[in-house]
Write an enzyme that holds these catalytic residues in place. Sequence first.
Site, mmCIF file in Angstrom:
data_model
loop_
_atom_site.group_PDB
_atom_site.id
_atom_site.type_symbol
_atom_site.label_atom_id
_atom_site.label_comp_id
_atom_site.label_asym_id
_atom_site.label_seq_id
_atom_site.Cartn_x
_atom_site.Cartn_y
_atom_site.Cartn_z
ATOM 1 N N LYS A 9 0.821 -1.211 0.000
ATOM 2 C CA LYS A 9 0.000 0.000 0.000
ATOM 3 C C LYS A 9 0.859 1.267 0.000
ATOM 4 O O LYS A 9 2.074 1.212 0.262
ATOM 5 C CB LYS A 9 -0.948 -0.043 1.203
ATOM 6 C CG LYS A 9 -1.968 -1.205 1.140
ATOM 7 C CD LYS A 9 -2.968 -1.105 2.290
ATOM 8 C CE LYS A 9 -4.018 -2.201 2.202
ATOM 9 N NZ LYS A 9 -5.040 -2.069 3.292
ATOM 10 N N TYR A 49 -12.722 -1.447 -3.634
ATOM 11 C CA TYR A 49 -13.219 -1.571 -2.264
ATOM 12 C C TYR A 49 -14.733 -1.415 -2.159
ATOM 13 O O TYR A 49 -15.254 -1.157 -1.079
ATOM 14 C CB TYR A 49 -12.504 -0.576 -1.351
ATOM 15 C CG TYR A 49 -11.093 -1.004 -1.001
ATOM 16 C CD1 TYR A 49 -10.866 -2.098 -0.158
ATOM 17 C CD2 TYR A 49 -9.989 -0.336 -1.515
ATOM 18 C CE1 TYR A 49 -9.579 -2.497 0.172
ATOM 19 C CE2 TYR A 49 -8.693 -0.734 -1.193
ATOM 20 C CZ TYR A 49 -8.495 -1.804 -0.344
ATOM 21 O OH TYR A 49 -7.223 -2.207 -0.015
ATOM 22 N N ASN A 112 -2.114 0.372 6.535
ATOM 23 C CA ASN A 112 -1.592 -0.839 7.170
ATOM 24 C C ASN A 112 -0.703 -1.675 6.250
ATOM 25 O O ASN A 112 -0.653 -2.896 6.357
ATOM 26 C CB ASN A 112 -2.739 -1.660 7.783
ATOM 27 C CG ASN A 112 -3.751 -2.104 6.747
ATOM 28 O OD1 ASN A 112 -3.615 -1.808 5.566
ATOM 29 N ND2 ASN A 112 -4.774 -2.820 7.184
ATOM 30 N N HIS A 115 -2.165 -5.414 1.497
ATOM 31 C CA HIS A 115 -3.462 -6.070 1.295
ATOM 32 C C HIS A 115 -3.247 -7.553 1.051
ATOM 33 O O HIS A 115 -2.253 -7.951 0.447
ATOM 34 C CB HIS A 115 -4.158 -5.462 0.065
ATOM 35 C CG HIS A 115 -5.366 -6.232 -0.387
ATOM 36 N ND1 HIS A 115 -6.617 -6.082 0.194
ATOM 37 C CD2 HIS A 115 -5.518 -7.190 -1.342
ATOM 38 C CE1 HIS A 115 -7.480 -6.900 -0.395
ATOM 39 N NE2 HIS A 115 -6.839 -7.579 -1.335
ATOM 40 N N GLU A 126 -9.616 -10.043 -7.874
ATOM 41 C CA GLU A 126 -8.686 -8.948 -7.630
ATOM 42 C C GLU A 126 -7.483 -9.028 -8.572
ATOM 43 O O GLU A 126 -7.019 -8.008 -9.084
ATOM 44 C CB GLU A 126 -8.248 -8.966 -6.162
ATOM 45 C CG GLU A 126 -9.393 -8.600 -5.222
ATOM 46 C CD GLU A 126 -9.102 -8.814 -3.741
ATOM 47 O OE1 GLU A 126 -9.991 -8.532 -2.918
ATOM 48 O OE2 GLU A 126 -7.985 -9.269 -3.393
#
Length: 137
Positions: A9, A49, A112, A115, A126
Site C-alpha cells: 500500500k 473496495y 496498514n 493487502h 482482484e
Amino acid sequence: MNRTFTMIKPDAVENGHIGAILEKINAAGFSIAAMKLTKLSKSDAEKFYEIHSERPFYRELVNYMSSGPIVAAILEKDNAVNNFRTLIGSTNPAEAAEGTIRKLFATSISANAIHGSDSDENANLEGEFFFSLDERF
Ligand code: IDP
Ligand code: MG
C-alpha cells in the site's frame, strides 16, 4: 498450488519498504506470478473496495489507496490465501502478531502496509482487476 492477490500500500511504498516486504514474501515460500508498480485512480479504488462502501472508513480508505503508488502482485503457494493472511497479520497493526508484515511495517489501521485477499474467489477477481492474461504467469 493456489494463488492470492496482494498490494503493497501507499504508506509502505512511500516509506521505502518494498524490498523488505518482498524479502518476507519470498522467505515465506511464495512465488510471484504477476507484479507491477502502479497507482489507483479514485474510481479504481472505489471499485476495488466496493464491498466496503457502507463502512464508515470507506471514504478515508479510497482517498488513502489512491494517494500514491502501490505494488500489485499475484502470489502462488499451497493454501495461498490463508498462509498469506497469516504472514501479513491483523488489520490493525497494534493487534498484529510479532514478525508479521503489518506489525513490522504498518503505520495505522488505515495505512496498514499491505493487502491480502480473503478468499480464493476474491483472489481471482482482484488479480483480474489489475492484470491482463498476458501479464499473469
Ligand atoms: P483486511 O485488509 O485485513 O482484509 P478489511 O476489513 O477488509 O481488512 O478492510 C480493508 C481495509 O480497510 C484495511 O486493510 C484497512 O486499510 C482499512 N480499514 C479497515 N478497518 C478500518 C478502520 O476501522 N478504520 C480505517 N481504515 C480501516
Ligand atoms: Mg479484506
